[in-house]
Design an enzyme around this catalytic site. Structure first.
Site, PDB file in Angstrom:
ATOM      1  N   GLY A   8      31.088  43.294  39.926  1.00 33.24           N
ATOM      2  CA  GLY A   8      31.322  41.954  39.385  1.00 33.24           C
ATOM      3  C   GLY A   8      30.066  41.252  38.955  1.00 33.24           C
ATOM      4  O   GLY A   8      29.829  40.093  39.309  1.00 33.24           O
ATOM      5  N   GLY A  11      29.387  37.459  37.988  1.00 28.03           N
ATOM      6  CA  GLY A  11      29.676  36.391  38.933  1.00 28.03           C
ATOM      7  C   GLY A  11      28.437  35.722  39.501  1.00 28.03           C
ATOM      8  O   GLY A  11      27.327  36.261  39.460  1.00 28.03           O
ATOM      9  N   ARG A  33      33.997  43.942  33.733  1.00 26.29           N
ATOM     10  CA  ARG A  33      35.249  44.425  33.146  1.00 26.29           C
ATOM     11  C   ARG A  33      35.064  44.828  31.692  1.00 26.29           C
ATOM     12  O   ARG A  33      35.706  45.748  31.208  1.00 26.29           O
ATOM     13  CB  ARG A  33      36.331  43.341  33.264  1.00 26.29           C
ATOM     14  CG  ARG A  33      36.955  43.256  34.653  1.00 26.29           C
ATOM     15  CD  ARG A  33      37.959  42.145  34.746  1.00 26.29           C
ATOM     16  NE  ARG A  33      37.308  40.837  34.629  1.00 26.29           N
ATOM     17  CZ  ARG A  33      37.957  39.681  34.621  1.00 26.29           C
ATOM     18  NH1 ARG A  33      39.281  39.671  34.684  1.00 26.29           N
ATOM     19  NH2 ARG A  33      37.307  38.544  34.541  1.00 26.29           N
ATOM     20  N   ASP A  62      37.318  47.799  36.210  1.00 25.92           N
ATOM     21  CA  ASP A  62      38.230  46.679  36.450  1.00 25.92           C
ATOM     22  C   ASP A  62      38.898  46.893  37.803  1.00 25.92           C
ATOM     23  O   ASP A  62      39.314  48.025  38.122  1.00 25.92           O
ATOM     24  CB  ASP A  62      39.277  46.645  35.326  1.00 25.92           C
ATOM     25  CG  ASP A  62      40.145  45.393  35.361  1.00 25.92           C
ATOM     26  OD1 ASP A  62      40.713  45.097  36.428  1.00 25.92           O
ATOM     27  OD2 ASP A  62      40.261  44.733  34.318  1.00 25.92           O
ATOM     28  N   SER A  84      35.740  39.701  42.892  1.00 22.13           N
ATOM     29  CA  SER A  84      37.021  39.278  43.448  1.00 22.13           C
ATOM     30  C   SER A  84      37.715  38.401  42.431  1.00 22.13           C
ATOM     31  O   SER A  84      37.069  37.583  41.771  1.00 22.13           O
ATOM     32  CB  SER A  84      36.820  38.505  44.753  1.00 22.13           C
ATOM     33  OG  SER A  84      38.065  38.192  45.346  1.00 22.13           O
ATOM     34  N   TYR A 156      44.724  32.067  46.930  1.00 23.03           N
ATOM     35  CA  TYR A 156      43.365  32.599  46.975  1.00 23.03           C
ATOM     36  C   TYR A 156      42.950  32.909  48.410  1.00 23.03           C
ATOM     37  O   TYR A 156      42.370  33.967  48.695  1.00 23.03           O
ATOM     38  CB  TYR A 156      42.377  31.611  46.349  1.00 23.03           C
ATOM     39  CG  TYR A 156      40.935  32.050  46.520  1.00 23.03           C
ATOM     40  CD1 TYR A 156      40.407  33.079  45.752  1.00 23.03           C
ATOM     41  CD2 TYR A 156      40.107  31.456  47.479  1.00 23.03           C
ATOM     42  CE1 TYR A 156      39.096  33.511  45.920  1.00 23.03           C
ATOM     43  CE2 TYR A 156      38.800  31.874  47.663  1.00 23.03           C
ATOM     44  CZ  TYR A 156      38.306  32.901  46.876  1.00 23.03           C
ATOM     45  OH  TYR A 156      37.015  33.322  47.065  1.00 23.03           O
ATOM     46  N   LYS A 160      41.940  36.722  49.999  1.00 19.44           N
ATOM     47  CA  LYS A 160      40.689  37.099  50.668  1.00 19.44           C
ATOM     48  C   LYS A 160      40.963  37.660  52.062  1.00 19.44           C
ATOM     49  O   LYS A 160      40.328  38.644  52.488  1.00 19.44           O
ATOM     50  CB  LYS A 160      39.750  35.890  50.761  1.00 19.44           C
ATOM     51  CG  LYS A 160      39.291  35.339  49.421  1.00 19.44           C
ATOM     52  CD  LYS A 160      38.567  36.367  48.568  1.00 19.44           C
ATOM     53  CE  LYS A 160      37.198  36.723  49.080  1.00 19.44           C
ATOM     54  NZ  LYS A 160      36.439  37.581  48.127  1.00 19.44           N
ATOM     55  N   VAL A 186      31.130  30.194  53.434  1.00 22.06           N
ATOM     56  CA  VAL A 186      31.879  28.954  53.213  1.00 22.06           C
ATOM     57  C   VAL A 186      31.676  28.568  51.741  1.00 22.06           C
ATOM     58  O   VAL A 186      31.418  29.428  50.907  1.00 22.06           O
ATOM     59  CB  VAL A 186      31.414  27.870  54.200  1.00 22.06           C
ATOM     60  CG1 VAL A 186      31.817  28.243  55.626  1.00 22.06           C
ATOM     61  CG2 VAL A 186      29.892  27.660  54.136  1.00 22.06           C
ATOM     62  N   VAL A 188      30.074  27.986  48.456  1.00 27.19           N
ATOM     63  CA  VAL A 188      28.769  28.478  48.000  1.00 27.19           C
ATOM     64  C   VAL A 188      28.255  27.610  46.854  1.00 27.19           C
ATOM     65  O   VAL A 188      28.824  27.593  45.763  1.00 27.19           O
ATOM     66  CB  VAL A 188      28.859  29.952  47.544  1.00 27.19           C
ATOM     67  CG1 VAL A 188      27.475  30.452  47.128  1.00 27.19           C
ATOM     68  CG2 VAL A 188      29.430  30.823  48.656  1.00 27.19           C
TER      69      VAL A 188
END
Length: 342
Positions: A8, A11, A33, A62, A84, A156, A160, A186, A188
């Site tokens: 990822g 991100g 991706r 992906d 994620s 969400y 997780k 927690v 971010v």
């Protein structure tokens, strides 16, 4: 040094992990991706001060498909599984988030195991730890797990929790020699690296832009993205991290109003639009009827979830930045990049 795959790569957390890996001399590869995002990722790394961002190798993969993962993991010593799914809306079908999170994690773990990777560090979340429980003052720690049937568990959060559970189950049943460690951050915050702002940064962005006349009574425990990346690297290499979870949290939770106070105290004119009062809960509920982003926040109204980062400090020597520094670093980066618009 080691060959490390960071999933990822476009991100927020992944980019900061790559910055620290490059700085430490590791060879880095990443997945996206669509390879069309390569230039965007390289721009983020340059913004973060990487000396040679072009040294990063890119692979197309992906979370929802098998293709590409074996090639991405082949020859790697470690994998940081940061990717994620996150949607900008509350899905009607929770499996839009749960399926790619859980199945994608299993795809990465299988590829890592088959490639002979030593250890995977999974970016989980406090969402897998502290939800679905009655209000309490005792801080959550790594022995706690979210109750996915709880009233306050949104898709969400559930994704997780289920993805991390699936990861530990995989290691126990069929991981063979593959090791796993999990990082549970927690909220971010920290320096933005480009215009594609992480969902967590929109909290500070919205306060600075004055998007609401008052701050909803929502509380967040905070951690800086640079400290989250540092904890990933520590968990990757430290022998004591094998088979362990680590909460990434800097200190006590802060309300949106308190975060706004820090902005006003330090940023002067740049914080002139920050709300100066708290929003009553009835108004937040009324707004949620017409503002989709507010809907997901309703279960958080008035809730104050404390968490302990003592384990990471004790076992791995982790030393995170304090809340005020985290908030200001976030705001200053958003302002410098021109990402705050009224």
């Amino acid at each position: 040094m080691s060959e490390v795959l960071v999933t990822g790569g476009s991100g927020f957390i992944a980019a900061h992990c790559m910055l620290q890996l490059l700085s430490a001399g590791h060879r880095v590869r990443t997945t996206v991706r669509n390879l069309a995002r390569r230039d965007e990722v390289l721009a983020m790394l340059r913004q973060g001060g990487a000396a040679a961002p072009a040294d990063v190798a890119f692979h197309a993969a992906d979370l929802t498909m098998d293709a590409g993962w074996a090639e991405a993991a082949n020859g790697c010593d470690y994998v940081l599984h940061v990717a994620s799914p996150l949607l900008p809306y509350l899905p009607k079908d929770e499996n839009e988030l749960i399926a790619p999170a859980r199945e994608g994690t299993l795809r990465v773990l299988r590829a890592a195991r088959d490639a002979g990777v030593k250890r995977v560090v999974l970016t989980s979340s406090f969402a897998a730890v502290g939800y679905g429980h009655p209000s309490r003052e005792t801080p959550f720690n790594e022995t706690d797990w979210t109750n996915v049937e709880g009233d306050d568990v949104q898709p969400y959060v559930k994704s997780k929790a289920l993805a991390e559970r699936a990861a530990w189950d995989f290691i126990a049943r069929e991981g063979e020699s593959l090791e796993l460690a999990a990082i549970n951050p927690v909220a971010v915050l920290g320096p933005a690296l480009g215009p594609d702002v992480s969902a967590s940064l929109t909290l500070v962005q919205a306060l600075l832009a004055g998007r609401t006349p008052a701050a909803p009574r929502i509380n967040f425990a905070l951690v800086d993205v640079r400290d989250v990346a540092d904890l990933h690297l520590r968990a990757m290499l430290h022998p004591a991290a094998k088979g362990e979870r680590f909460l990434a949290v800097a200190g006590e939770p802060m309300s949106m109003f308190e975060i706004g106070q820090v902005l006003r105290q330090h940023l002067g004119e740049a914080a002139r639009r920050v709300p100066r009062r708290e929003m009553p809960d009835w108004l937040a509920r009324a707004l949620a009827l017409v503002v989709p982003q507010m809907r997901g926040m309703l279960p958080m109204l008035g809730r104050r979830r404390r968490a302990s980062g003592e384990k990471a400090r004790r076992l791995l020597g982790w030393n995170p930045r304090p809340n005020d520094e985290i908030i200001l670093a976030t705001a200053e980066s958003l302002l410098a990049l021109g990402l705050v618009k009224p």
